[in-house]
Scaffold this motif. Structure first.
Motif, short mmCIF file in Angstrom:
data_model
loop_
_atom_site.label_atom_id
_atom_site.label_comp_id
_atom_site.label_asym_id
_atom_site.label_seq_id
_atom_site.Cartn_x
_atom_site.Cartn_y
_atom_site.Cartn_z
N VAL A 116 0.81 -1.23 0.00
CA VAL A 116 0.00 0.00 0.00
C VAL A 116 0.84 1.27 0.00
CG1 VAL A 116 -1.97 -1.09 1.11
CG2 VAL A 116 -0.19 -0.08 2.53
N SER A 117 2.13 1.16 0.21
CA SER A 117 2.98 2.35 0.29
C SER A 117 3.41 2.80 -1.10
CB SER A 117 4.21 2.07 1.15
OG SER A 117 3.83 1.76 2.47
N GLY A 118 3.48 4.12 -1.27
CA GLY A 118 3.92 4.68 -2.55
C GLY A 118 5.20 5.46 -2.40
N LYS A 119 5.53 6.21 -3.45
CA LYS A 119 6.78 6.98 -3.46
C LYS A 119 6.80 8.01 -2.34
CE LYS A 119 9.72 9.83 -6.38
NZ LYS A 119 9.84 10.58 -7.65
N LYS A 120 5.63 8.62 -2.05
CA LYS A 120 5.59 9.65 -1.02
C LYS A 120 6.01 9.09 0.34
CE LYS A 120 2.61 13.04 1.25
NZ LYS A 120 3.13 12.65 2.57
N GLU A 121 5.50 7.91 0.70
CA GLU A 121 5.87 7.31 1.98
C GLU A 121 7.36 7.03 2.05
OE1 GLU A 121 1.56 6.77 1.56
OE2 GLU A 121 3.25 6.40 0.22
N VAL A 122 7.92 6.58 0.95
CA VAL A 122 9.36 6.32 0.92
C VAL A 122 10.14 7.62 1.06
CG1 VAL A 122 11.25 5.41 -0.48
CG2 VAL A 122 9.05 4.23 -0.46
N GLU A 123 9.68 8.67 0.40
CA GLU A 123 10.35 9.97 0.51
C GLU A 123 10.27 10.50 1.94
OE1 GLU A 123 8.33 12.19 -2.49
OE2 GLU A 123 9.80 11.68 -4.05
N ASP A 124 9.17 10.22 2.65
CA ASP A 124 9.06 10.62 4.04
C ASP A 124 10.10 9.92 4.91
OD1 ASP A 124 6.95 12.27 3.41
OD2 ASP A 124 5.39 10.83 4.03
N VAL A 125 10.35 8.65 4.60
CA VAL A 125 11.38 7.91 5.33
C VAL A 125 12.75 8.52 5.09
CG1 VAL A 125 12.51 5.67 5.61
CG2 VAL A 125 10.04 5.77 5.25
N VAL A 126 13.03 8.86 3.84
CA VAL A 126 14.30 9.48 3.48
C VAL A 126 14.47 10.81 4.21
CG1 VAL A 126 15.64 10.49 1.59
CG2 VAL A 126 14.42 8.32 1.24
N ALA A 127 13.39 11.61 4.26
CA ALA A 127 13.43 12.90 4.95
C ALA A 127 13.70 12.71 6.44
CB ALA A 127 12.12 13.65 4.73
N GLU A 128 13.08 11.71 7.04
CA GLU A 128 13.30 11.41 8.46
C GLU A 128 14.76 11.02 8.71
OE1 GLU A 128 12.42 10.83 12.51
OE2 GLU A 128 11.27 11.81 10.93
N ALA A 129 15.31 10.24 7.79
CA ALA A 129 16.72 9.83 7.93
C ALA A 129 17.66 11.02 7.86
CB ALA A 129 17.06 8.81 6.85
N ARG A 162 6.76 -7.07 -2.75
CA ARG A 162 5.90 -6.22 -3.57
C ARG A 162 6.53 -4.85 -3.85
NH1 ARG A 162 0.50 -7.89 -3.14
NH2 ARG A 162 0.46 -10.13 -2.75
N PHE A 163 7.74 -4.67 -3.39
CA PHE A 163 8.42 -3.38 -3.55
C PHE A 163 8.62 -3.08 -5.03
CE2 PHE A 163 12.16 -0.82 -1.71
CZ PHE A 163 11.30 0.07 -1.11
N ASN A 164 8.15 -1.91 -5.50
CA ASN A 164 8.29 -1.61 -6.93
C ASN A 164 9.58 -0.85 -7.22
OD1 ASN A 164 7.89 1.26 -6.70
ND2 ASN A 164 5.69 0.87 -6.46
N LYS A 165 9.90 -0.71 -8.50
CA LYS A 165 11.18 -0.12 -8.91
C LYS A 165 11.29 1.34 -8.49
CE LYS A 165 14.31 0.24 -12.85
NZ LYS A 165 14.74 1.60 -12.51
N LEU A 166 10.19 2.08 -8.57
CA LEU A 166 10.23 3.50 -8.21
C LEU A 166 10.58 3.67 -6.73
CD1 LEU A 166 9.76 6.39 -9.18
CD2 LEU A 166 7.34 6.13 -8.55
N GLN A 167 10.00 2.83 -5.89
CA GLN A 167 10.32 2.88 -4.46
C GLN A 167 11.79 2.52 -4.23
OE1 GLN A 167 7.20 0.09 -3.51
NE2 GLN A 167 6.16 1.58 -2.23
N VAL A 171 12.47 -11.45 -4.18
CA VAL A 171 12.97 -10.12 -3.84
C VAL A 171 14.01 -9.69 -4.86
CG1 VAL A 171 14.16 -8.74 -2.09
CG2 VAL A 171 12.51 -10.48 -1.39
N ASN A 172 13.87 -8.46 -5.30
CA ASN A 172 14.77 -7.92 -6.32
C ASN A 172 16.23 -8.04 -5.89
OD1 ASN A 172 16.30 -5.79 -7.84
ND2 ASN A 172 14.29 -5.50 -8.77
N PRO A 173 17.12 -8.47 -6.80
CA PRO A 173 18.54 -8.59 -6.45
C PRO A 173 19.15 -7.31 -5.90
CG PRO A 173 18.11 -9.65 -8.56
CD PRO A 173 16.84 -8.94 -8.17
N ALA A 174 18.65 -6.15 -6.36
CA ALA A 174 19.18 -4.87 -5.86
C ALA A 174 18.93 -4.73 -4.36
CB ALA A 174 18.54 -3.71 -6.61
#
Length: 428
Positions: free
Chosen positions: A75-88, A103-108, A135-138
């Motif tokens: 259910v998480s999108g790019k915005k949620e990931v960007e919020d995590v980055v901002a918190e870091a 289920r993690f997509n490439k944009l995330q 899980v993606n190799p990356a």
């Protein structure tokens, strides 16, 4: 009055409260020492539902006191990931727990991966799917640990239940509950190593029980009734399903009737009749094969009957098929032979089809040299039928043998014929 479910409230706050998983987080493990000293590596947690992946992540965060963010990849999108980055960026380091990480997509990934790589975000991913498949190799390459959690054993579940019964802050300790050791053990055995189900079941039992003289009395029939509604862990698309299929095949291959029937029952309870039938049919030819050639048609008939009948009656022909395969003589010679031929082809060990074996059903075939074929039926040999000594393989591999008989069951006779024909060729 608590609003959260008991399983949520009893989630361990530190790694010392973790139930089971001592192979991963026991006090003598490197991971325990690292986390105790405040170092948390990025990791993937792999295992069936309810065995503690989320609890372990929360316990790690509680032990280290690092900022902790929990997301679900479905259910998480790019915005949620960007919020995590901002918190870091603000705190310097943050633990991100990402459930359903497969289920993690490439944009995330593109947003998150650089920060995981430099260590400002510690990624703890959880998945019920095999991470090497899903899980993606990356992501995998940036996780120093890939940890497979196990189902809790009965003793660990008992400790979990007793802790919940006595904990006055998070558990049920404020209410006197009369529950015997045998009843606790029955619950622990009925949840099949699933901690979440154990606590959910305990909460349901307590809620449904009568109170007398200020005490809650637990009755055996109520436990039996609620345990019967739990169901089995696993689904027909998850890794556990494929592990069950593998266990079924290996039990049949090992001639263990009881284990094979157990895994068959488990698979049928998850509801994927087609996948089970398909695997049984493969097993009839892969594992029983030429040693008992009648088994293949028997299993085909059983699987067709099962699909036509549907559940619950489908279990009956399938049980017949499984038991017959378990107790049949076994040979894998046929599939090993064709696999050996496929390897030879892929390795370039081929050649031209001999001229006398090529198609002659057209005018001019003789002019191309497509002649000289001898018709075996014109040369009877004992009770075998017809046989002549002529070359069938290409010149380059004319002496190659792909088939190695297994001296078992009906294949013993086939092996004898195969050997006699080899001897005839040598005499020629």
């Amino acid at each position: 009055m608590h609003n959260e479910p008991l399983a949520f409230r009893m989630r361990p706050k530190t790694i010392d409260e973790i139930a089971g998983q001592q192979h991963i987080i026991g006090k003598d493990t490197a991971l325990y020492r690292m986390i105790s000293k405040g170092h948390v590596p990025s990791m993937l947690l792999y295992g069936e539902p309810g065995i503690g992946k989320t609890s372990l992540a929360f316990a790690i965060a509680g032990t280290t006191q690092l900022p902790f963010i929990s997301l679900n990849a479905t259910v998480s999108g790019k915005k949620e990931v960007e919020d995590v980055v901002a918190e870091a960026r603000i705190t310097g380091k943050v633990i991100l727990f990402l459930d359903e990480i497969h289920r993690f997509n490439k944009l995330q990934q593109d947003t998150l991966l650089p920060h995981v790589e430099k260590g400002s975000i510690v990624l703890i991913g959880a998945t019920t799917e095999n991470p090497f498949h899903s899980v993606n190799p990356a992501i995998r390459s940036r996780c120093g640990e890939i940890l497979q959690l196990k189902r809790l054993d009965s003793k660990d579940v008992i400790k979990l239940i007793e802790r919940a019964l006595h904990d006055k802050e998070r558990g049920l300790g404020k209410t006197p509950i009369e529950m015997t050791d045998d009843q606790i053990e029955k619950i622990s055995e009925g949840v099949n190593g699933d901690a979440r189900k154990a606590l959910t079941l305990l909460e349901s039992i307590v809620s449904a029980s009568d109170e007398e003289d200020g005490k809650i009395l637990i009755e055996d029939w109520l436990i039996d009734n609620l345990i019967g509604r739990i169901g089995l862990v696993g689904d027909k698309k998850g890794s556990h399903h494929y592990n069950l299929l593998s266990a079924l095949q290996k039990s049949v291959r090992g001639s263990d009737v009881d284990a094979a029937i157990f895994y068959l029952a488990n698979l049928l309870e998850t509801g994927d009749l087609i996948a089970v039938s398909r695997r049984l049919l493969v097993m009839a030819y892969e594992d029983v094969g030429l040693a008992a050639p009648q088994v293949g048609p028997h299993v085909l008939a059983a699987t067709e009957a099962a699909v036509r009948l549907g559940m619950p009656e489908a279990r009956i022909p399938l049980a017949n098929a499984v038991i017959e395969m378990c107790l049949a003589s076994k040979s894998n010679s046929a599939y090993k032979a064709v696999d050996a031929a496929i390897r030879a082809i892929n390795d370039g060990k081929t050649g031209d089809i001999p001229l006398h074996l090529r198609d002659t059903h057209y005018a001019g075939a003789a002019e191309l040299g497509h002649e000289g074929y001898q018709y075996p039926h014109d040369s009877p040999i004992g009770s075998f039928g017809g046989w002549v000594d002529q070359q069938y393989l290409p010149d380059k591999i004319k002496d190659t043998e792909f088939y190695t008989p297994v001296i078992a069951g009906e294949e013993r006779k086939l092996a004898g014929i195969y050997q006699r024909l080899k001897e005839f060729r040598k005499k020629k």
